[in-house]
Design a protein around this motif. Structure first.
Motif, PDB file in Angstrom:
ATOM      1  N   ASN A 292       0.802  -1.228   0.000  1.00  7.06           N
ATOM      2  CA  ASN A 292       0.000   0.000   0.000  1.00  7.06           C
ATOM      3  C   ASN A 292       0.833   1.275   0.000  1.00  7.06           C
ATOM      4  O   ASN A 292       0.277   2.371   0.070  1.00  7.06           O
ATOM      5  CB  ASN A 292      -0.925   0.024   1.213  1.00  7.06           C
ATOM      6  CG  ASN A 292      -1.989  -1.062   1.153  1.00  7.06           C
ATOM      7  OD1 ASN A 292      -2.281  -1.594   0.088  1.00  7.06           O
ATOM      8  ND2 ASN A 292      -2.566  -1.391   2.295  1.00  7.06           N
ATOM      9  N   THR A 293       2.164   1.141  -0.056  1.00  7.21           N
ATOM     10  CA  THR A 293       3.050   2.303   0.001  1.00  7.21           C
ATOM     11  C   THR A 293       3.299   2.850  -1.392  1.00  7.21           C
ATOM     12  O   THR A 293       3.578   2.094  -2.330  1.00  7.21           O
ATOM     13  CB  THR A 293       4.393   1.930   0.651  1.00  7.21           C
ATOM     14  OG1 THR A 293       4.153   1.472   1.981  1.00  7.21           O
ATOM     15  CG2 THR A 293       5.328   3.132   0.680  1.00  7.21           C
ATOM     16  N   LEU A 294       3.208   4.153  -1.549  1.00  9.41           N
ATOM     17  CA  LEU A 294       3.501   4.778  -2.831  1.00  9.41           C
ATOM     18  C   LEU A 294       4.960   4.523  -3.222  1.00  9.41           C
ATOM     19  O   LEU A 294       5.868   4.713  -2.404  1.00  9.41           O
ATOM     20  CB  LEU A 294       3.250   6.281  -2.774  1.00  9.41           C
ATOM     21  CG  LEU A 294       1.792   6.744  -2.858  1.00  9.41           C
ATOM     22  CD1 LEU A 294       1.706   8.232  -2.565  1.00  9.41           C
ATOM     23  CD2 LEU A 294       1.200   6.433  -4.225  1.00  9.41           C
ATOM     24  N   ALA A 295       5.173   4.097  -4.447  1.00  6.91           N
ATOM     25  CA  ALA A 295       6.533   3.962  -4.972  1.00  6.91           C
ATOM     26  C   ALA A 295       7.076   5.347  -5.308  1.00  6.91           C
ATOM     27  O   ALA A 295       6.316   6.296  -5.515  1.00  6.91           O
ATOM     28  CB  ALA A 295       6.516   3.079  -6.219  1.00  6.91           C
ATOM     29  N   SER A 296       8.373   5.462  -5.372  1.00  7.19           N
ATOM     30  CA  SER A 296       8.974   6.766  -5.679  1.00  7.19           C
ATOM     31  C   SER A 296      10.031   6.617  -6.769  1.00  7.19           C
ATOM     32  O   SER A 296      10.613   5.545  -6.966  1.00  7.19           O
ATOM     33  CB  SER A 296       9.597   7.391  -4.426  1.00  7.19           C
ATOM     34  OG  SER A 296      10.584   6.541  -3.887  1.00  7.19           O
ATOM     35  N   LEU A 297      10.256   7.715  -7.466  1.00  8.72           N
ATOM     36  CA  LEU A 297      11.272   7.767  -8.518  1.00  8.72           C
ATOM     37  C   LEU A 297      12.630   8.087  -7.904  1.00  8.72           C
ATOM     38  O   LEU A 297      12.754   8.339  -6.707  1.00  8.72           O
ATOM     39  CB  LEU A 297      10.882   8.827  -9.549  1.00  8.72           C
ATOM     40  CG  LEU A 297       9.522   8.629 -10.234  1.00  8.72           C
ATOM     41  CD1 LEU A 297       9.220   9.812 -11.154  1.00  8.72           C
ATOM     42  CD2 LEU A 297       9.491   7.326 -11.011  1.00  8.72           C
ATOM     43  N   ASN A 298      13.643   8.102  -8.744  1.00 14.43           N
ATOM     44  CA  ASN A 298      14.996   8.378  -8.263  1.00 14.43           C
ATOM     45  C   ASN A 298      15.104   9.752  -7.596  1.00 14.43           C
ATOM     46  O   ASN A 298      15.931   9.951  -6.711  1.00 14.43           O
ATOM     47  CB  ASN A 298      15.998   8.293  -9.418  1.00 14.43           C
ATOM     48  CG  ASN A 298      16.135   6.879  -9.947  1.00 14.43           C
ATOM     49  OD1 ASN A 298      15.789   5.911  -9.272  1.00 14.43           O
ATOM     50  ND2 ASN A 298      16.642   6.736 -11.168  1.00 14.43           N
ATOM     51  N   ASN A 299      14.255  10.692  -8.034  1.00 10.98           N
ATOM     52  CA  ASN A 299      14.303  12.032  -7.454  1.00 10.98           C
ATOM     53  C   ASN A 299      13.424  12.165  -6.214  1.00 10.98           C
ATOM     54  O   ASN A 299      13.254  13.258  -5.677  1.00 10.98           O
ATOM     55  CB  ASN A 299      13.889  13.074  -8.501  1.00 10.98           C
ATOM     56  CG  ASN A 299      12.473  12.862  -9.022  1.00 10.98           C
ATOM     57  OD1 ASN A 299      11.725  12.020  -8.517  1.00 10.98           O
ATOM     58  ND2 ASN A 299      12.106  13.623 -10.043  1.00 10.98           N
ATOM     59  N   GLY A 300      12.842  11.053  -5.778  1.00 10.07           N
ATOM     60  CA  GLY A 300      12.019  11.063  -4.579  1.00 10.07           C
ATOM     61  C   GLY A 300      10.555  11.356  -4.810  1.00 10.07           C
ATOM     62  O   GLY A 300       9.739  11.252  -3.884  1.00 10.07           O
ATOM     63  N   GLU A 301      10.197  11.718  -6.034  1.00 15.27           N
ATOM     64  CA  GLU A 301       8.802  12.037  -6.316  1.00 15.27           C
ATOM     65  C   GLU A 301       7.959  10.769  -6.414  1.00 15.27           C
ATOM     66  O   GLU A 301       8.441   9.720  -6.836  1.00 15.27           O
ATOM     67  CB  GLU A 301       8.682  12.833  -7.620  1.00 15.27           C
ATOM     68  CG  GLU A 301       9.265  14.228  -7.545  1.00 15.27           C
ATOM     69  CD  GLU A 301       9.068  15.007  -8.848  1.00 15.27           C
ATOM     70  OE1 GLU A 301       8.467  14.429  -9.780  1.00 15.27           O
ATOM     71  OE2 GLU A 301       9.516  16.155  -8.923  1.00 15.27           O
ATOM     72  N   THR A 302       6.691  10.881  -6.020  1.00 12.53           N
ATOM     73  CA  THR A 302       5.737   9.784  -6.191  1.00 12.53           C
ATOM     74  C   THR A 302       4.835  10.101  -7.379  1.00 12.53           C
ATOM     75  O   THR A 302       4.814  11.229  -7.879  1.00 12.53           O
ATOM     76  CB  THR A 302       4.891   9.584  -4.932  1.00 12.53           C
ATOM     77  OG1 THR A 302       4.196  10.805  -4.636  1.00 12.53           O
ATOM     78  CG2 THR A 302       5.777   9.205  -3.746  1.00 12.53           C
ATOM     79  N   PHE A 303       4.065   9.102  -7.816  1.00 18.50           N
ATOM     80  CA  PHE A 303       3.277   9.286  -9.038  1.00 18.50           C
ATOM     81  C   PHE A 303       1.916   8.596  -8.960  1.00 18.50           C
ATOM     82  O   PHE A 303       1.261   8.401  -9.977  1.00 18.50           O
ATOM     83  CB  PHE A 303       4.062   8.747 -10.244  1.00 18.50           C
ATOM     84  CG  PHE A 303       4.637   7.366 -10.020  1.00 18.50           C
ATOM     85  CD1 PHE A 303       3.886   6.233 -10.268  1.00 18.50           C
ATOM     86  CD2 PHE A 303       5.936   7.223  -9.518  1.00 18.50           C
ATOM     87  CE1 PHE A 303       4.415   4.973 -10.045  1.00 18.50           C
ATOM     88  CE2 PHE A 303       6.467   5.958  -9.291  1.00 18.50           C
ATOM     89  CZ  PHE A 303       5.706   4.832  -9.556  1.00 18.50           C
ATOM     90  N   GLY A 304       1.494   8.239  -7.766  1.00 22.22           N
ATOM     91  CA  GLY A 304       0.190   7.607  -7.607  1.00 22.22           C
ATOM     92  C   GLY A 304       0.219   6.096  -7.667  1.00 22.22           C
ATOM     93  O   GLY A 304      -0.791   5.440  -7.390  1.00 22.22           O
ATOM     94  N   GLY A 305       1.360   5.522  -8.025  1.00 22.80           N
ATOM     95  CA  GLY A 305       1.473   4.077  -8.115  1.00 22.80           C
ATOM     96  C   GLY A 305       2.062   3.490  -6.846  1.00 22.80           C
ATOM     97  O   GLY A 305       3.065   3.990  -6.333  1.00 22.80           O
ATOM     98  N   ALA A 306       1.430   2.442  -6.342  1.00 19.98           N
ATOM     99  CA  ALA A 306       2.008   1.657  -5.252  1.00 19.98           C
ATOM    100  C   ALA A 306       2.633   0.424  -5.899  1.00 19.98           C
ATOM    101  O   ALA A 306       3.331   0.551  -6.905  1.00 19.98           O
ATOM    102  CB  ALA A 306       0.938   1.305  -4.226  1.00 19.98           C
ATOM    103  N   TYR A 307       2.370  -0.759  -5.386  1.00 18.77           N
ATOM    104  CA  TYR A 307       2.973  -1.980  -5.935  1.00 18.77           C
ATOM    105  C   TYR A 307       1.861  -2.924  -6.390  1.00 18.77           C
ATOM    106  O   TYR A 307       1.129  -3.470  -5.580  1.00 18.77           O
ATOM    107  CB  TYR A 307       3.901  -2.618  -4.898  1.00 18.77           C
ATOM    108  CG  TYR A 307       5.072  -1.712  -4.599  1.00 18.77           C
ATOM    109  CD1 TYR A 307       6.173  -1.671  -5.444  1.00 18.77           C
ATOM    110  CD2 TYR A 307       5.035  -0.840  -3.511  1.00 18.77           C
ATOM    111  CE1 TYR A 307       7.220  -0.805  -5.209  1.00 18.77           C
ATOM    112  CE2 TYR A 307       6.097   0.034  -3.266  1.00 18.77           C
ATOM    113  CZ  TYR A 307       7.181   0.042  -4.128  1.00 18.77           C
ATOM    114  OH  TYR A 307       8.220   0.919  -3.895  1.00 18.77           O
ATOM    115  N   GLY A 308       1.711  -3.013  -7.704  1.00 19.13           N
ATOM    116  CA  GLY A 308       0.647  -3.809  -8.277  1.00 19.13           C
ATOM    117  C   GLY A 308      -0.724  -3.166  -8.154  1.00 19.13           C
ATOM    118  O   GLY A 308      -1.735  -3.791  -8.462  1.00 19.13           O
ATOM    119  N   GLN A 309      -0.766  -1.921  -7.715  1.00 20.08           N
ATOM    120  CA  GLN A 309      -2.032  -1.208  -7.543  1.00 20.08           C
ATOM    121  C   GLN A 309      -1.750   0.292  -7.506  1.00 20.08           C
ATOM    122  O   GLN A 309      -0.591   0.721  -7.466  1.00 20.08           O
ATOM    123  CB  GLN A 309      -2.748  -1.662  -6.269  1.00 20.08           C
ATOM    124  CG  GLN A 309      -1.853  -1.742  -5.064  1.00 20.08           C
ATOM    125  CD  GLN A 309      -2.465  -2.497  -3.900  1.00 20.08           C
ATOM    126  OE1 GLN A 309      -3.603  -2.935  -3.939  1.00 20.08           O
ATOM    127  NE2 GLN A 309      -1.714  -2.630  -2.831  1.00 20.08           N
TER     128      GLN A 309
END
Length: 573
Positions: A292-309
């Motif tokens: 349920n945790t938001l994934a993040s990009l290399n720059n630390g930004e999130t994009f609404g995607g968690a893991y498989g959801q």
């Protein structure tokens, strides 16, 4: 004279008969009809409630109890088999969360690490010069080209039999990524096929067997399985359809690959899965939290995607969701954690939109204690436009509108848009009959109609260049520059003629000029024609094609992009 035993039997029978004739001490309650809530839900699904049409299965759980479960329409149009709560549907990408969960179970047991390099488990994946982790794959940030797009470009039909082996062989031939891992989010089915293969190789069991033993059986999901054999018989399954004229035709699906797709399940089983996120039977709270945790990009930004959801908000309410679509199947699973609410909707008709229906159900169940976020349209881009201006759009003369007509080029992703006038209205064309009307809300700003979200288009000039700025949901901004399309002649087109080969697809395309267009031929695809959009850039059914030239200006190859595949190279033979 009857004996004593016989007299007792007769007496007992008389007593029973008399008591049956006596009025009950507790009057029987009158039968109740459907509840108001059931009637409301039924109205939402009226479009599917016809045995002559593809159907729907819906199940709703609130506070740990299923409060509604029903089937509508047909699971099989050839035999008039109705959809019931036990009907199993292919749920396409809703499968992905199960794949990630399986990976995290193995990580919890110390058999792998979420940040391991994929090549540690699948060495056939090429070395692209950057580490691609399992985490990258599970969050669509790996840069891996999408398997379905690659297969289409290689001439495969998506109703072909496509196995995991086919996908792995395609992956092994790739020479480039779409981007450096972790730099961007771009949806990629390939990553989840690879994750399922990791589960199989680490566990020593097929992915279907592992998920059956570790997920479905413990959760009592008795109507669920991963479909890794297109010849396997599945009882109570639905088949998929798409519209054809006034009727329907079969939309055939022969996938034999798992991970990104191919879960067969029911709406009620999906709610059992959802309940595990509230009170885990399988997996620890740490696994649930990671999912349920938001994934993040290399720059630390999130994009609404968690893991498989994905994590979304509806009228201020947070919910976790994923949709699915393969062939004519459409599916949606949404969990509203704070409201302890879960909704699963499964369809077998390609024109269904289960995500919209799910939110309409949520509207009827969520307590209205979360005010919706303010609509932040009053920024400099929109020149403080009021809601009244948007609803009561202006009338602009054709002379004013004609100033915006033309072709516009967006350089970062190399695509073209055309603005043209039709019946006194500006039309925004993406090509191939994908057109939206523009409603004026100022002399140079327009609202795009009949699209998801809030999209505005503004026309300006900068150093004599005409610009078109498109703003989506007040977040993403795209600035395109007006240009003049190339003048087409047969001589000009002939420079692109020839055969082009891609080692990454093991596939060859042939180009030949014909009637001021280029004809594209491929041994498995139907011939089709393309015209240039700008200079050496052409748009086609298989993707956007940008021809390349050598130092002498001679065409020597091209690169093709189609959304989830970028810059795949073909060399001229």
């Amino acid at each position: 004279m009857p004996n004593l035993a016989a007299r007792l039997v007769i007496s007992l029978l008389l007593l029973i008969g008399l008591s049956a004739c006596q009025p009950s001490s507790k009057p029987e309650k009158p039968l109740n009809g459907p509840s108001q809530q059931t009637l409301e839900f039924d109205r939402l699904f009226t479009q599917f409630d016809d045995i002559n049409k593809p159907g729907a299965s819906v199940a709703v759980m609130q506070d740990g109890e299923i409060i509604f479960s029903k089937g509508y329409g047909s699971a099989n149009l050839e035999y008039d088999i109705p959809v019931t709560p036990e009907t199993m549907f292919h749920v396409a990408s809703v499968s992905k969360q199960f794949t990630v969960f399986a990976i995290l179970l193995l990580a919890e047991e110390g058999k792998l690490n979420f940040d391991d390099d994929i090549r540690q488990y699948i060495p056939e994946v090429p070395d692209f010069g950057h580490t691609i982790t399992l985490r990258h794959l599970a969050s669509h940030t790996s840069g891996m080209r999408d398997q379905w797009n690659l297969l289409r470009m290689a001439g495969w039909r998506l109703d072909d039999v496509i196995t995991t082996e086919h996908v792995l062989k395609m992956v092994a031939k790739q020479k480039e990524l779409n981007f450096k891992p972790g730099e961007e989010f771009l949806y990629s089915n390939t990553g989840f096929t690879l994750l399922a293969e990791v589960v199989a190789r680490v566990s020593g069991k097929s992915f279907a067997q592992f998920t059956q033993e570790r997920l479905f059986t413990p959760l009592n999901m008795s109507n669920s399985l991963f479909y890794d054999d297109h010849q396997k018989i599945v009882s109570n399954r639905a088949y998929s359809y798409e519209r054809s004229g006034n009727g329907y035709k079969k939309s055939v699906l022969n996938f034999s690959n798992v991970g990104a797709t191919s879960l067969f399940t029911t709406a009620e089983d999906l709610l059992k899965w959802s309940a595990n996120f509230t009170e885990p039977t399988v997996g620890s709270p740490a696994v649930i939290e990671q999912m349920n945790t938001l994934a993040s990009l290399n720059n630390g930004e999130t994009f609404g995607g968690a893991y498989g959801q994905f994590i979304s908000y509806y009228k201020g309410t947070k919910y976790i969701q994923h949709s699915g679509g393969d062939a004519g199947f459409r599916s949606y699973l949404a969990r509203f954690p704070k409201q302890n609410l879960a909704i699963a909707i499964l369809n077998n008709g390609a024109d269904a939109r289960p995500w919209e229906l799910a939110l309409q159900i949520a509207d009827r169940l969520i307590k209205k204690n979360n005010p919706p976020p303010q609509n932040a349209i009053a920024d400099a881009f929109l020149e403080s436009i009021s809601p009244k201006q948007i609803s009561d759009s202006l009338e602009l003369s054709e002379d004013i509108l004609n100033a915006f007509v033309g072709h516009y080029w967006y350089e970062p992703e190399t695509y073209s848009r055309e603005i043209y006038l039709e019946n006194g209205k500006l039309m925004y064309s993406r090509g191939q009959d994908d057109v939206s009307a523009l409603a004026p809300i100022s002399k140079n700003t327009f609202k795009m109609l009949n699209v998801e979200g809030e999209i505005y288009v503004k026309f300006t000039k900068n150093d004599e260049k005409s610009l078109m700025t498109v703003k989506v949901d007040n977040v993403d901004t795209y600035v395109s520059v007006a240009y003049t399309p190339v003048k087409i002649t047969k001589t000009w087109l002939s420079q692109f003629a020839g055969s082009y080969f891609s080692p990454e697809l093991s596939s060859t395309y042939h180009f030949s000029p014909e009637n001021k267009q280029l004809k594209i031929s491929h041994h498995r695809l139907s011939d089709h024609y393309i015209a240039p959009v700008k200079d050496d850039f052409f748009s086609s059914q298989i993707g956007d094609i940008l021809f390349e030239r050598d130092v002498h200006g001679k065409v020597n190859g091209f690169r093709i992009s189609n959304g989830r595949v970028r810059n795949l190279y073909f060399r001229k033979l």
